[in-house]
Design a protein around this motif. Structure first.
Motif, PDB file in Angstrom:
ATOM      1  N   GLN A   1      44.591  38.191  38.198  1.00 57.19           N
ATOM      2  CA  GLN A   1      44.608  37.354  39.242  1.00 57.19           C
ATOM      3  C   GLN A   1      44.387  37.779  40.611  1.00 57.19           C
ATOM      4  N   ILE A   2      44.620  38.954  40.940  1.00 52.08           N
ATOM      5  CA  ILE A   2      44.433  39.705  42.363  1.00 52.08           C
ATOM      6  C   ILE A   2      42.889  39.703  42.461  1.00 52.08           C
ATOM      7  N   ALA A   3      42.072  40.030  41.369  1.00 53.31           N
ATOM      8  CA  ALA A   3      40.880  40.119  41.417  1.00 53.31           C
ATOM      9  C   ALA A   3      40.150  38.660  41.612  1.00 53.31           C
ATOM     10  N   GLU A   4      40.730  37.783  40.934  1.00 55.50           N
ATOM     11  CA  GLU A   4      40.324  36.526  41.047  1.00 55.50           C
ATOM     12  C   GLU A   4      40.415  36.041  42.613  1.00 55.50           C
ATOM     13  N   LEU A   5      41.701  35.973  42.992  1.00 56.15           N
ATOM     14  CA  LEU A   5      41.688  35.845  44.587  1.00 56.15           C
ATOM     15  C   LEU A   5      40.776  36.555  45.414  1.00 56.15           C
ATOM     16  N   LEU A   6      40.717  37.876  45.076  1.00 58.54           N
ATOM     17  CA  LEU A   6      39.743  38.596  45.927  1.00 58.54           C
ATOM     18  C   LEU A   6      38.342  38.193  46.005  1.00 58.54           C
ATOM     19  N   GLY A   7      37.886  37.482  44.558  1.00 56.18           N
ATOM     20  CA  GLY A   7      36.668  36.799  44.504  1.00 56.18           C
ATOM     21  C   GLY A   7      36.653  35.618  45.387  1.00 56.18           C
ATOM     22  N   ARG A   8      37.670  34.748  45.359  1.00 55.30           N
ATOM     23  CA  ARG A   8      37.717  33.519  46.031  1.00 55.30           C
ATOM     24  C   ARG A   8      37.841  33.823  47.475  1.00 55.30           C
ATOM     25  N   GLU A   9      38.653  34.624  47.946  1.00 54.13           N
ATOM     26  CA  GLU A   9      38.809  34.731  49.634  1.00 54.13           C
ATOM     27  C   GLU A   9      37.942  35.653  50.389  1.00 54.13           C
ATOM     28  N   VAL A  10      37.381  36.720  49.540  1.00 45.47           N
ATOM     29  CA  VAL A  10      36.616  37.912  50.140  1.00 45.47           C
ATOM     30  C   VAL A  10      35.352  37.867  49.879  1.00 45.47           C
ATOM     31  N   LEU A  11      35.038  38.372  48.536  1.00 41.89           N
ATOM     32  CA  LEU A  11      33.854  38.667  47.817  1.00 41.89           C
ATOM     33  C   LEU A  11      33.082  37.179  47.763  1.00 41.89           C
ATOM     34  N   LYS A  12      33.491  36.284  47.246  1.00 34.70           N
ATOM     35  CA  LYS A  12      32.930  34.987  47.149  1.00 34.70           C
ATOM     36  C   LYS A  12      31.431  34.931  46.383  1.00 34.70           C
ATOM     37  N   LYS A  13      31.386  35.625  45.200  1.00 38.87           N
ATOM     38  CA  LYS A  13      30.192  35.763  44.533  1.00 38.87           C
ATOM     39  C   LYS A  13      30.373  34.624  43.296  1.00 38.87           C
ATOM     40  N   GLY A  14      31.529  34.750  42.614  1.00 37.78           N
ATOM     41  CA  GLY A  14      31.625  34.072  41.449  1.00 37.78           C
ATOM     42  C   GLY A  14      31.686  32.637  41.553  1.00 37.78           C
TER      43      GLY A  14
ATOM     44  N   ASP B   1      52.691  52.011  50.477  1.00 39.87           N
ATOM     45  CA  ASP B   1      51.942  52.410  51.868  1.00 39.87           C
ATOM     46  C   ASP B   1      51.687  51.390  52.592  1.00 39.87           C
ATOM     47  N   ALA B   2      51.996  51.245  53.966  1.00 36.71           N
ATOM     48  CA  ALA B   2      51.846  50.025  54.760  1.00 36.71           C
ATOM     49  C   ALA B   2      50.422  49.635  54.909  1.00 36.71           C
ATOM     50  N   ASP B   3      49.294  50.424  54.581  1.00 37.04           N
ATOM     51  CA  ASP B   3      48.134  50.049  54.760  1.00 37.04           C
ATOM     52  C   ASP B   3      47.487  49.622  53.701  1.00 37.04           C
ATOM     53  N   VAL B   4      48.415  49.461  52.606  1.00 36.55           N
ATOM     54  CA  VAL B   4      48.016  48.770  51.102  1.00 36.55           C
ATOM     55  C   VAL B   4      48.734  47.638  50.955  1.00 36.55           C
ATOM     56  N   PRO B   5      48.194  46.404  50.912  1.00 41.67           N
ATOM     57  CA  PRO B   5      48.894  45.032  50.328  1.00 41.67           C
ATOM     58  C   PRO B   5      49.294  45.383  48.889  1.00 41.67           C
ATOM     59  N   LEU B   6      50.474  44.690  48.704  1.00 40.51           N
ATOM     60  CA  LEU B   6      51.241  44.570  47.533  1.00 40.51           C
ATOM     61  C   LEU B   6      51.249  43.075  47.168  1.00 40.51           C
ATOM     62  N   ILE B   7      50.668  42.684  46.189  1.00 38.29           N
ATOM     63  CA  ILE B   7      50.192  41.413  45.987  1.00 38.29           C
ATOM     64  C   ILE B   7      50.630  40.842  44.536  1.00 38.29           C
ATOM     65  N   VAL B   8      51.397  39.731  44.687  1.00 34.34           N
ATOM     66  CA  VAL B   8      51.476  38.664  43.592  1.00 34.34           C
ATOM     67  C   VAL B   8      50.911  37.540  44.001  1.00 34.34           C
ATOM     68  N   PRO B   9      49.916  37.057  43.452  1.00 37.18           N
ATOM     69  CA  PRO B   9      48.903  35.862  44.247  1.00 37.18           C
ATOM     70  C   PRO B   9      49.556  34.529  44.242  1.00 37.18           C
ATOM     71  N   GLU B  10      50.759  34.514  43.363  1.00 37.82           N
ATOM     72  CA  GLU B  10      51.330  33.023  43.700  1.00 37.82           C
ATOM     73  C   GLU B  10      52.365  32.952  44.865  1.00 37.82           C
TER      74      GLU B  10
END
Length: 340
Positions: free
Chosen positions: A327-340, A101-110
């Motif tokens: 790892q995607i969840a960790e990246l999401l936390g660092r770059e977007v949600l920034k709670k933890g 899906d072009a509107d969904v990122p496909l991610i490998v954090p490294e």
């Protein structure tokens, strides 16, 4: 302050690995819930020292939950991932449903961490196919240095990629060979998997490729570079856990094998074990339970102008699925949600 995390499909191989890896990596969790189908409701699963009883996915309200790690098939994902996303919970999906899906990122954090910001279009992030994930971790640093033109890959994929039933099939089939009275009949695979290899993963397409092979082509282009040409042959082998790949790479610029080895030693997520001696390489059984993508047998391909050969091994339940999702969840936390 941590996150409220839902693990969907918590009773399956990948779901259990997700719970294990969240704990091992010390992911900042304030609250966690294990979700499964109604027939598995009440099944106990472990999260560190905690024992969680699974709740019914059908009835669960995702409102107020931060991240949902999905490890269920495409049919259940099609129903429940949009429901979770609409409730404001960011979905990290391990199925193939949203990968293209072009509107969904496909991610490998490294490899492509910057793509994380594309999650907002649908509140969904896709996890790649297990065979693709480990390969692109090894390809990306070499591509950055010498621009990869073409990849020829043959995979040797373990039965755990087909789920628990396939693990049971290999075990039961192996026993029946030594005890013919058992007369075990194949249920998961079209041919005997014990003491055999099957050059067929997923369904066949009109081109003659299987969907597994097609996935590796399309996903590599989406994650690394659309200009890379990829051809794949995907093979199921009688190994319980751990995928292996023989990778041939053709680059635009010449890349010496020694420099390639040095580049990979410094690459995130890669562990190089490459000694030209008996046992100086990694096999799938040694990758089980490990986080790394292992690279061995790095050598020049002298049949083309700019060619390299690699042997790549990883725990498919980890980097190929659960680890990459965490790892995607960790990246999401660092770059977007920034709670933890």
């Amino acid at each position: 302050m941590g996150y409220r995390i839902a693990v969907v499909g918590a009773t399956g191989n990948v779901g259990r690995e997700m719970l294990s890896i969240l704990d091992e990596r010390g992911f900042p969790v304030d609250e966690i819930v294990a979700l499964a189908s109604r027939k598995s409701q009440g099944t106990e699963v472990s999260f560190g020292e905690q024992t969680l009883k699974t709740k019914d996915l059908e009835q669960f309200d995702f409102t107020g939950w931060d991240i949902a790690l999905f490890a269920v098939g495409s049919e259940a994902t099609k129903v429940h991932a949009p429901r979770a996303a609409k409730a404001g919970c960011i979905v990290i999906d391990n199925s193939s449903l949203y990968r293209y899906d072009a509107d969904v990122p496909l991610i490998v954090p490294e490899v492509n961490p910057d793509a994380i910001h594309g999650y907002a279009k649908k509140n969904i992030i896709a996890n790649p196919n297990c065979s693709t994930a480990q390969m692109v971790v090894a390809l990306k640093p070499l591509h950055d240095r010498a621009r990869i033109k073409r990849v020829v890959v043959s995979t040797y994929q373990s039965v755990s990629g087909s789920g628990k039933e396939a693990i049971d099939e290999l075990w039961d089939q192996t026993k029946s060979i030594y005890n013919p009275v058992d007369n075990y009949q194949a249920k998961v695979y079209p041919k005997q998997i014990a003491f055999n290899v099957i050059p067929h993963i997923d369904s066949f397409m009109d081109s003659g490729d299987t969907r597994e092979e097609w996935k590796m082509v399309v996903e590599t282009k989406k994650i690394v570079d659309p200009k890379i040409k990829v051809t794949a042959t995907c093979v199921r082998v009688p190994v319980f856990v751990g995928h292996s790949e023989s990778i041939n790479i053709e680059t635009e610029d010449f890349l010496d094998e020694d420099e390639a080895r040095d580049i990979l030693r410094e690459a995130p997520g890669v562990m190089v074990v490459d000694k030209r001696e008996d046992g100086g390489y990694i096999t799938p059984i040694e990758s089980v339970g490990e986080f790394a993508t292992y690279v061995s047998r790095i050598r020049q391909d002298v049949t083309i102008e700019n060619g390299l050969n690699l042997w790549c091994v990883s725990d498919n339940l980890r980097k190929g699925a659960a680890l990459n999702a965490v790892q995607i969840a960790e990246l999401l936390g660092r770059e977007v949600l920034k709670k933890g």
